[in-house]
Design an enzyme around this catalytic site. Structure first.
Site, short mmCIF file in Angstrom:
data_model
loop_
_atom_site.label_atom_id
_atom_site.label_comp_id
_atom_site.label_asym_id
_atom_site.label_seq_id
_atom_site.Cartn_x
_atom_site.Cartn_y
_atom_site.Cartn_z
CE1 TYR A 1 -4.29 0.81 -0.50
CE2 TYR A 1 -3.79 2.57 1.04
CZ TYR A 1 -4.61 2.01 0.09
OH TYR A 1 -5.76 2.66 -0.29
CG LEU A 2 4.38 0.48 -2.21
CD1 LEU A 2 5.30 0.31 -3.41
CD2 LEU A 2 5.13 0.15 -0.92
CD GLU B 1 5.40 12.73 -0.99
OE1 GLU B 1 4.21 12.98 -0.68
OE2 GLU B 1 6.29 13.59 -1.00
N GLY B 2 6.18 8.13 1.23
CA GLY B 2 7.24 7.76 2.18
C GLY B 2 8.06 6.59 1.65
CG HIS B 3 6.24 2.81 1.30
ND1 HIS B 3 4.90 3.06 1.43
CD2 HIS B 3 6.58 2.06 2.37
CE1 HIS B 3 4.44 2.49 2.52
NE2 HIS B 3 5.44 1.88 3.12
CD GLN C 1 9.52 -0.72 11.55
OE1 GLN C 1 8.54 -1.37 11.81
NE2 GLN C 1 9.68 -0.13 10.38
O1 PAF Z 1 7.46 -0.51 8.68
C1 PAF Z 1 6.86 -1.45 8.13
O2 PAF Z 1 6.16 -1.27 7.14
C2 PAF Z 1 7.00 -2.86 8.67
O3 PAF Z 1 7.03 -2.85 10.06
C3 PAF Z 1 8.21 -3.64 8.10
C4 PAF Z 1 9.54 -3.00 8.51
C5 PAF Z 1 8.11 -3.67 6.59
C6 PAF Z 1 8.20 -5.07 8.61
O4 PAF Z 1 7.04 -5.75 8.24
#
Ligand code: PAF
Length: 283
Positions: A32-33, A35-37, A153
Site C-alpha cells: 500500500y505504497l 510517498e514515504g516508501h 522500529q
Molecule cells: O514498517 C513497516 O512497514 C513494517 O514494520 C516492516 C519493517 C516492513 C516489517 O514488516
C-alpha cells in the site's frame, strides 16, 4: 522491474549480483505504497546497484485485536509506484512462503520494545524483527532502508543488527514533512479541518523541547513545556512524549550523546506520531 513471489527465485536472481559484489539495497514494506516508501526507494536507488523492495503484510507483527485481514492492499498500484521509484525486484511472497513451518522459535525484542509505541502493542516488535531478520537472510543486502518516522522500529532494527551481527548497514531516511512542518503520513487525511490546522504544533513542540533541553539540560522542564504546548494549542491527547537515548531507548544519563525525542498524539479519528533525533554536539 521484476515481480518475484518465491524465496528460491529471488535468491537465484540475486546470486550472480552477489558474486559480482554488487551493492544491493533492501527496502522492506507492507505494501500500500505511498510517498514515504518512494522516498526510501529513491534513497536506496542513489547509493546501490540494485534495489529489492519487499511487499508483504506480515501477520506476526499484528496483535489479536489488530486488523490484519483488513490491512489495505493494492498490488497493482504498488507495482506502479515501486517501478517509478526505481525498484529492480518487487518481492511479494505469500504468508505460506514466508512462514511454511512453525518450529516455535521466536525473537524477543527486549525492553526497548515495550515502551513508547510498543507499550500498547505487546509482541508487535517481536514480529517486526522476525520478518526483518528473514528478509536480511533471504536478500543479504548491503544496505537496508527504513523511515526515521518509525523511530522506535528503526532503533530496534539497529539493535538487532548490532546484537546479532547481521552484515548489513541500516540507513535511516529522514522524515518528509509538509510545508507547515507536519510529518507526512497517509493517516493525516483522517484529521478534521480544524485538527489539520493544529497538527503542526506537534513538530513545533518537539523542536522547542529540543532547544530547551540543549539550553537548560533539564529533561523534565523540556518535556512538560512541550506537553503544555500541545495540550493548549491543539485538541489532541498525548499518548506519550519522551526523551530517550538513541538507539537503545534507555533513560538518558550524563554520558548520553544521541537523543530521541518522540511523541504520539491522539486526535478524534487518528493517532499521529512524530520525533526528532539529535546529538549533544548541537549545543
Ligand atoms: O514498517 C513497516 O512497514 C513494517 O514494520 C516492516 C519493517 C516492513 C516489517 O514488516
Amino acid at each position: 522491474m521484476k515481480i518475484i513471489t518465491t524465496i528460491v527465485e529471488l535468491q537465484q536472481e540475486l546470486e550472480m549480483h552477489h558474486l559480482e559484489n554488487k551493492k544491493i539495497a533492501l527496502v522492506p514494506t507492507m505494501g500500500y505504497l505511498h510517498e514515504g516508501h518512494s522516498t526510501l526507494a529513491k534513497a536506496a536507488r542513489q547509493d546501490n546497484d540494485l534495489v529489492v523492495m519487499s511487499d508483504f503484510v506480515n501477520p506476526t507483527q499484528f496483535g489479536p485485536n489488530e486488523d490484519y485481514e483488513n490491512y489495505p492492499r493494492d498490488l497493482a498500484r504498488d507495482e506502479k509506484i515501486a517501478s517509478e521509484a526505481g525498484v529492480d525486484y518487487l518481492f511479494v511472497p505469500t504468508v505460506d512462503e514466508m512462514y511454511p513451518a512453525d518450529g516455535g522459535i521466536r525473537i524477543e525484542a527486549g525492553p526497548a520494545s515495550k515502551i513508547l509505541c510498543g507499550a500498547a502493542r505487546p509482541g508487535h516488535f517481536n514480529g517486526v524483527l522476525q520478518v526483518v531478520s528473514k528478509l536480511f537472510h533471504i536478500v543479504q543486502p548491503t544496505n537496508a532502508y527504513f523511515g526515521q518516522k518509525d523511530a522506535q522500529q528503526l532503533a530496534l532494527i539497529k539493535l538487532l543488527v548490532r546484537d546479532y551481527n547481521f552484515p548489513v548497514t541500516i540507513c535511516g531516511v529522514p522524515i518528509v514533512r509538509e510545508d507547515d512542518g507536519l510529518a507526512k503520513s497517509s493517516r493525516n487525511v483522517f484529521l478534521t479541518a480544524e485538527e489539520r490546522k493544529q497538527a503542526p504544533v506537534i513538530q513545533q513542540a518537539l523542536q522547542q523541547a529540543k532547544d530547551n533541553f540543549l539550553k537548560h539540560h533539564d529533561k523534565e522542564f523540556a518535556i512538560q513545556n512541550a506537553i503544555d504546548m500541545i495540550e493548549t494549542k491543539t485538541s489532541g491527547h498525548i499518548d506519550y512524549l519522551e526523551l530517550r537515548s538513541y538507539p537503545d531507548l534507555q533513560e538518558i544519563h550524563p554520558e548520553t550523546n544521541q537523543f530521541l525525542l518522540a511523541t504520539a498524539v491522539y486526535f478524534s479519528n487518528v493517532r499521529l506520531i512524530d520525533n526528532i533525533l539529535f546529538t549533544i554536539e548541537e549545543i
